[in-house]
Motif scaffolding. Structure first.
Motif, PDB file in Angstrom:
ATOM      1  N   UNK A   1      -1.304   9.380  -2.231  1.00  0.00           N
ATOM      2  CA  UNK A   1      -2.445  10.041  -1.587  1.00  0.00           C
ATOM      3  C   UNK A   1      -1.986  11.267  -0.803  1.00  0.00           C
TER       4      UNK A   1
ATOM      5  N   UNK B   1      -6.596  -6.082  -2.693  1.00  0.00           N
ATOM      6  CA  UNK B   1      -5.201  -6.462  -2.842  1.00  0.00           C
ATOM      7  C   UNK B   1      -4.801  -7.468  -1.759  1.00  0.00           C
ATOM      8  N   UNK B   2      -5.283  -7.179  -0.554  1.00  0.00           N
ATOM      9  CA  UNK B   2      -4.938  -8.091   0.534  1.00  0.00           C
ATOM     10  C   UNK B   2      -5.534  -9.465   0.299  1.00  0.00           C
TER      11      UNK B   2
ATOM     12  N   UNK C   1      -7.341  -1.534  -1.277  1.00  0.00           N
ATOM     13  CA  UNK C   1      -6.471  -2.173  -0.291  1.00  0.00           C
ATOM     14  C   UNK C   1      -7.021  -3.537   0.101  1.00  0.00           C
TER      15      UNK C   1
ATOM     16  N   UNK D   1      -5.821   9.040   4.865  1.00  0.00           N
ATOM     17  CA  UNK D   1      -5.216   8.761   3.554  1.00  0.00           C
ATOM     18  C   UNK D   1      -5.395   7.295   3.151  1.00  0.00           C
ATOM     19  N   UNK D   2      -5.475   6.434   4.169  1.00  0.00           N
ATOM     20  CA  UNK D   2      -5.677   5.003   3.891  1.00  0.00           C
ATOM     21  C   UNK D   2      -7.138   4.740   3.566  1.00  0.00           C
ATOM     22  N   UNK D   3      -8.002   5.417   4.332  1.00  0.00           N
ATOM     23  CA  UNK D   3      -9.427   5.167   4.161  1.00  0.00           C
ATOM     24  C   UNK D   3      -9.893   5.471   2.748  1.00  0.00           C
ATOM     25  N   UNK D   4      -9.270   6.468   2.146  1.00  0.00           N
ATOM     26  CA  UNK D   4      -9.696   6.831   0.794  1.00  0.00           C
ATOM     27  C   UNK D   4      -9.418   5.714  -0.217  1.00  0.00           C
ATOM     28  N   UNK D   5      -8.474   4.854   0.085  1.00  0.00           N
ATOM     29  CA  UNK D   5      -8.150   3.737  -0.829  1.00  0.00           C
ATOM     30  C   UNK D   5      -8.472   2.386  -0.187  1.00  0.00           C
ATOM     31  N   UNK D   6      -9.425   2.395   0.677  1.00  0.00           N
ATOM     32  CA  UNK D   6      -9.691   1.198   1.448  1.00  0.00           C
ATOM     33  C   UNK D   6     -10.100   0.019   0.568  1.00  0.00           C
TER      34      UNK D   6
ATOM     35  N   UNK E   1      -4.945  -3.836  -8.678  1.00  0.00           N
ATOM     36  CA  UNK E   1      -4.175  -2.592  -8.681  1.00  0.00           C
ATOM     37  C   UNK E   1      -4.694  -1.568  -9.679  1.00  0.00           C
TER      38      UNK E   1
ATOM     39  N   UNK F   1       0.804  -1.214   0.000  1.00  0.00           N
ATOM     40  CA  UNK F   1       0.000   0.000   0.000  1.00  0.00           C
ATOM     41  C   UNK F   1       0.848   1.280   0.000  1.00  0.00           C
TER      42      UNK F   1
ATOM     43  N   UNK G   1      -0.303   5.073  -0.740  1.00  0.00           N
ATOM     44  CA  UNK G   1      -0.394   6.009   0.382  1.00  0.00           C
ATOM     45  C   UNK G   1       0.396   7.289   0.077  1.00  0.00           C
TER      46      UNK G   1
ATOM     47  N   UNK H   1      -3.631 -11.312  -2.383  1.00  0.00           N
ATOM     48  CA  UNK H   1      -2.335 -11.821  -1.922  1.00  0.00           C
ATOM     49  C   UNK H   1      -2.508 -13.035  -1.017  1.00  0.00           C
ATOM     50  N   UNK H   2      -3.550 -12.982  -0.231  1.00  0.00           N
ATOM     51  CA  UNK H   2      -3.790 -14.130   0.630  1.00  0.00           C
ATOM     52  C   UNK H   2      -4.099 -15.376  -0.180  1.00  0.00           C
TER      53      UNK H   2
END
Lengths: 297, 796
Positions: free
Chosen positions: A254, B50-51, B47, B39-44, B109, A247, A251, B54-55
């Motif tokens: 952003x 992606x997680x 994210x 900043x993370x929440x906007x791309x939650x 992505x 990420x 980030x 990957x799992x």
């Protein structure tokens, strides 16, 4: 050892006394100015020297000529005083540090102290305003030597805690200020940007000069985390799991976009926007101050 | 596909462990305070995707590691023919994995719609292709499963037992070498295997009771003169093993790899069988000699097997040479005791005398022809052989047996209107010239027609044929007697040369010739006499292949001067009776000579006479009075030989043919002495007394005795291998490839080659190292992914 080292946060961190921190930062700053384009803005000593061929005739001090009948060049004398307000954000997010070094708030305090020192040296009146959800403390601006002690005393006692309302506080501040002032805002801007930008415009509209020191922790800028991390927001206690490694790029993009937006909006409004992080040396902030002051002189 | 440790595949079930771990024991993330969460929440959303991706990727890698580990421990192997398909599937699988990874990455992505759609289409396409290939591969899995090195097989051992295999090289015949090799192969077959042993004798195959029985059968293999062509036997073997329920099927062919053994005629059938049964492994064991040396006598060229004592025996044979040549001595030997040899154990053990010897220089480039000419004074059956005096690697083709019958001239009864001697002159003079006794094959007895009518059937049967020249009307009784005569004997014939004497007063044929009694014998009724305007018609013989015309088949056959022997009058015939056929016709298409089978004999009708003198102004033809009469003589000669049935008695046969020996009358007890010794019984004795004998496998001389010890009739015949069957010219690999089509097979000359190839065929190609390699790659990938995802925070 060069005093320039005091411009580095990790060095300053080792000094506990705020007045010393301020002094060292300023000394380090001026030491570093020798080779800088800011030479000539030193206001610590005012001096005269004999005119020699090649000097700018505009800079001849005619009062001294009248007294001594000799040509002297006037060097670095401040003509006007600027009333400055140090506006400190007291939100609890300002207490964040990832590396366990200077928090954002401590960084801001150091900067504020250094600027106070500088301004008092130049006989500029300087005051202090702190805010959380609203303005919580206010030290009126004065140009006396004793003012520095007051300010440093107040600054050293400040503790960031609780939520914040940057936009509301700035609006309140705009209403408070009677004269045209230099507002130096220290905040991490972790709030909805639209109202904040609106408030900044309001300050500018009231004729104040605004320098916005946007201070983030180095970790908030660089996102140095790896693997699976669950982050918690200190103000709202909101949690989220993130694959940090993957990420990071997103980030950073952003954050860059966020800063870019502020930069664009501030430029449009005539606000000086200084993006900083806690790993950056302090001179950037001082330089910005001096540039602004020069523009006003 | 084969697994050495098949049970290890059960380890694949362990992939449930990472799945359970993945579902139940999720990794605990590190807890951190972080103010800039906005900043993370906007791309939650991205994210989270992606997680998840990957799992799943990590889970997949871990499952793959376990599955590959289990597969590697199971030590799989696959048939070589399955590798291509497997590689193709793997290739599609890798492409699919790349496309799917690209799709997942794009989904996780990127949000580029075009890219997503393109990758999705590509993935679906590859998935479909892979599924089809996989389905086809699984469809063939039964063929590809080998079942382990020690799993019983269905094996057919095909031995070429033609006489060629008796070629001796390094003090061992090829058949002995094949027997030793075959016995060794049976010892190497896994226990409980089904083994069938086939040889050139028969193309029927049955599995032996056990390996010991198969080995015993191999020990008993012996050369087969009447060998069936090898591809036919192999085809039968392929069919037999294909029917077996054993998973692995193998056919071993032990051959000297000569051209004659692998003819194209049966190869198509073999290719079809091989194509139908791709699971059958074919091993061709070449036991031949690369550069053989051999002299071979060809088949004895066409000769008269039955001839009159006054004639000479003429035998010619070709000598073929392969390898270095040199002088060769060819001998013609006659057994001293002819039919008396029946008293001996083996007919070929009779003492023999050299009656001719020729030394020729055998050369590999071309055959050398040797001709023997001798007179056999004694009436009776003569047996002997031609042989190469020098020994060589293959003695079987150094000898050619023969049997000839020397007999008295055939007695032919000629009946004609008076003066009968005059009438018969053109016939008797042509075929039995009194001045040259040596040329007399026929002994003519000329009688008046009235005398013929008085003769009894027993008197008539003393003659080999009866010839009626320009007959007058006969009584029904006479017609019936003639019919009985023809029907009773073997090849006895009645011939009528119709002329003017058959014309009745009203110009039509006399009713006697068209009566029922006459028509029982004659091939067709007489219709009317036809007078042809000059220059008349002539005989046409070119397109007829009747044995009667045999003497006319000369090099000048196309230019027989029939035009010089025109026919002006002849009898036109009504519809032919049942069983009748035209033998020779006139140039206008009307029949000239018509034949009909009557019982065991036959009748011939010539529609124009051979009795008219040249001086006769109303002569019917100029056949015997033409300027060049040799065709007439040849025609009459052929006709007479045909009538007396000279060509019926074959005394020389090729191995495997059914010998037919006429005995003259029905005998109840018939025994045959074969070259092996011992008496054999004929397959069948016909009503007419002809003996049919099918066990002519061995080359040599055979003797046949009919009747009791007294008044016994003894005859003989010879059987030879076909000379062509012992040609040792080698078949090259390219030709063998063509014969077997696209089919994979193994050509081996040594036991080591067979061991290697069979091991590969049974165990297949080992996939173990490749799976290990893949495992290492996947393991590395898993490690990399795990490190990437769950890396600790820089050790801080």
């Amino acid at each position: 050892m060069s005093v320039e080292k005091y411009l580095k946060p990790e060095v300053i961190r080792q000094i506990s006394r705020l007045d010393l921190r301020a002094r060292f930062i300023v000394k380090g700053f001026f030491q570093g100015l020798h080779a800088s384009p800011f030479h000539g803005f030193s206001v610590e000593f005012s001096e005269h020297r004999k005119y020699t061929a090649g000097d700018n005739p505009d800079e001849i001090d005619w009062l001294v000529y009248a007294k001594t009948d000799k040509y002297y060049i006037k060097k670095f004398e401040a003509e006007t005083n600027i009333t400055g307000y140090l506006v400190m954000d007291l939100s609890c997010s300002m207490a964040y540090t990832y590396r366990g070094e200077l928090t954002k708030f401590e960084y801001c305090i150091c900067l504020a102290a250094a600027l106070s020192y500088l301004m008092v040296q130049q006989q500029d009146p300087v005051g202090l305003v702190t805010f959380g959800e609203k303005i919580s403390a206010c030290v009126p601006p004065k140009a006396k030597r004793a003012q520095l002690g007051n300010l440093l005393s107040v600054l050293s006692k400040l503790e960031p805690a609780g939520p914040t309302d940057i936009a509301g506080s700035l609006t309140q501040l705009a209403a408070m200020l009677r004269h045209r002032s230099l507002v130096m805002l220290f905040t991490d801007l972790l709030a909805d940007p639209d109202p904040v930008i609106q408030s900044l415009r309001r300050l500018r509209h009231a004729g104040h000069d605004v320098i916005l020191f946007h201070v983030l922790d180095a970790a908030e800028v660089n996102f140095p985390f790896d693997g699976l991390v669950e982050f918690e927001e200190p103000e709202s206690q909101q949690r989220i799991k993130v694959d940090a490694t993957g990420f990071r790029t997103t980030y950073r993009a952003e954050v860059a976009a966020f800063r870019q937006r502020y930069h664009r909006e501030c430029f449009k409004s005539g606000v000086d926007y200084i993006p900083l992080d806690t790993a950056m040396p302090f001179d950037r902030a001082l330089t910005e101050y001096l540039l602004t002051r020069k523009a006003r002189c | 596909m084969n697994f050495v440790n098949g049970f290890m595949l059960g380890g694949v079930a362990l992939i449930t462990v990472p799945i359970v771990l993945h579902l139940v024991m999720r990794q605990q993330p590190k807890q951190l305070m972080f103010p800039a969460l906005r900043f993370i929440l906007q791309r939650e959303e991205s994210n989270r995707r992606r997680m998840r991706f990957r799992h799943w990727l990590l889970l997949l890698a871990r499952c793959l590691v376990i599955a590959l580990l289990a597969a590697a421990l199971a030590r799989p192997s696959i048939r070589p023919e399955g590798v291509d398909s497997l590689l193709m599937i793997l290739g599609v699988g890798v492409l699919l994995a790349i496309a799917a990874l690209g799709l997942a990455l794009a989904w996780a992505y990127q949000r580029n719609r075009t890219l997503l759609i393109s990758l999705a289409l590509l993935t679906v396409g590859l998935l479909l292709s892979g599924s089809i290939l996989l389905a086809r591969w699984f469809g063939r899995l039964d063929e590809l499963i080998l079942g382990g090195r020690d799993v019983p097989v269905a094996a057919a051992l095909v031995f070429d037992t033609s006489p060629r295999m008796t070629y001796r090289y390094e003090n061992q015949t090829r058949l002995e070498a094949a027997r030793a090799f075959g016995a060794w192969v049976t010892t190497k077959l896994p226990a409980e295997s089904e083994v069938a042993v086939l040889d050139s004798r028969s193309d029927s195959a049955a599995f032996a009771v056990d390996r010991g029985a198969a080995q015993k059968r191999i020990e008993q293999l012996s050369p087969t003169p009447a060998a069936i062509e090898l591809p036919a036997v192999i085809a039968a073997a392929v069919e037999r093993v294909a029917e077996s329920d054993r998973q692995r099927k193998e056919v071993y062919v032990f051959t000297d790899l000569t051209e004659v053994a692998w003819r194209e005629s049966n190869a198509r059938e073999l290719r079809r069988r091989l194509d139908e049964n791709p699971e059958v492994q074919l091993y061709v064991v070449d036991l031949g000699v690369e550069k053989p040396t051999n002299s071979r006598l060809g088949d004895i060229r066409s000769f008269d097997e039955t001839f009159v004592g006054s004639e000479r025996l003429k035998l010619s044979v070709d000598l073929y040479q392969i390898g270095p040549g040199g002088p060769r001595t060819i001998e013609l030997r006659l057994f001293d005791q002819q039919l008396e040899g029946f008293a001996l154990d083996k007919p070929d053990d009779r003492p023999s005398t050299v009656r001719g010897r020729k030394i020729v220089d055998a050369a590999a480039q071309r055959p050398t022809r040797i001709t023997f000419d001798l007179k056999l004074p004694r009436i009776g059956t003569h047996q002997g052989y031609l042989t190469i005096a020098e020994d060589d690697g293959l003695p079987a083709d150094n000898i050619r047996y023969f049997t000839v019958d020397v007999r008295k001239p055939w007695r032919v009864l000629v009946a004609a209107p008076p003066p009968h001697d005059d009438y018969s002159w053109y016939l008797t003079e042509a075929l039995s010239p009194p001045l040259d006794e040596e040329l007399q094959r026929f002994q003519f007895t000329s009688v008046d027609l009235a005398e013929l009518s008085r003769m009894k059937l027993s008197e008539l049967t003393e003659y080999a044929a009866i010839c009626l020249l320009d007959p007058r009307p006969l009584s029904d009784e006479t017609w019936n007697r003639l019919t009985d005569y023809a029907a009773a004997g073997q090849g006895r014939s009645v011939a009528l040369m119709m002329g003017r004497e058959a014309i009745s007063s009203n110009g039509l044929p006399h009713p006697s010739f068209n009566s029922k009694a006459a028509q029982d014998l004659l091939p067709a009724p007489l219709k009317l006499r036809l007078i042809v305007a000059r220059p008349g018609v002539q005989l046409v013989t070119e397109q007829f292949g009747h044995p009667l015309l045999e003497p006319l088949r000369t090099e000048q056959a196309a230019t027989i001067p029939w035009r010089e022997m025109p026919i002006f009058r002849y009898w036109q015939l009504g519809p032919l009776n049942h069983g009748a056929q035209t033998v020779v016709a006139y140039s206008n298409g009307d029949p000239a000579i018509v034949e009909r089978s009557v019982g065991n004999g036959r009748s011939l009708l010539m529609t124009t006479p051979i009795t008219d003198e040249l001086s006769d102004r109303r002569h019917w033809n100029r056949l015997p009075t033409g300027e060049n009469v040799w065709p007439y003589i040849a025609l009459m000669d052929g006709m007479m030989l045909y009538m007396v049935g000279s060509g019926n008695d074959r005394l020389n046969y090729f191995a495997g043919e059914t010998a037919v020996i006429p005995l003259g009358s029905s005998r109840q007890t018939v025994s045959i002495k074969t070259p092996l010794g011992g008496d054999a019984s004929p397959l069948r004795i016909d009503v007419d007394g002809a003996v049919r004998f099918t066990s002519t496998d061995l080359s040599g001389t055979y003797l046949l005795r009919a009747g009791g010890t007294e008044n016994a009739l003894v005859r003989g015949f010879s059987v030879n291998d076909r000379s062509e069957a012992t040609r040792l010219d080698r078949l090259d690999k390219k030709r063998l490839d063509e014969l077997l089509g696209d089919r994979e097979y193994t050509l081996a000359r040594s036991q080591q080659q067979i061991v290697r190839s069979v091991s590969k065929g049974r165990v297949g190609i080992k996939l173990y190292p490749w799976i290990l390699l893949l495992l290492a790659v996947v393991l590395g990938g898993e490690h990399l992914l795990a490190n990437l995802f769950y890396r600790k925070h820089g050790g801080r």
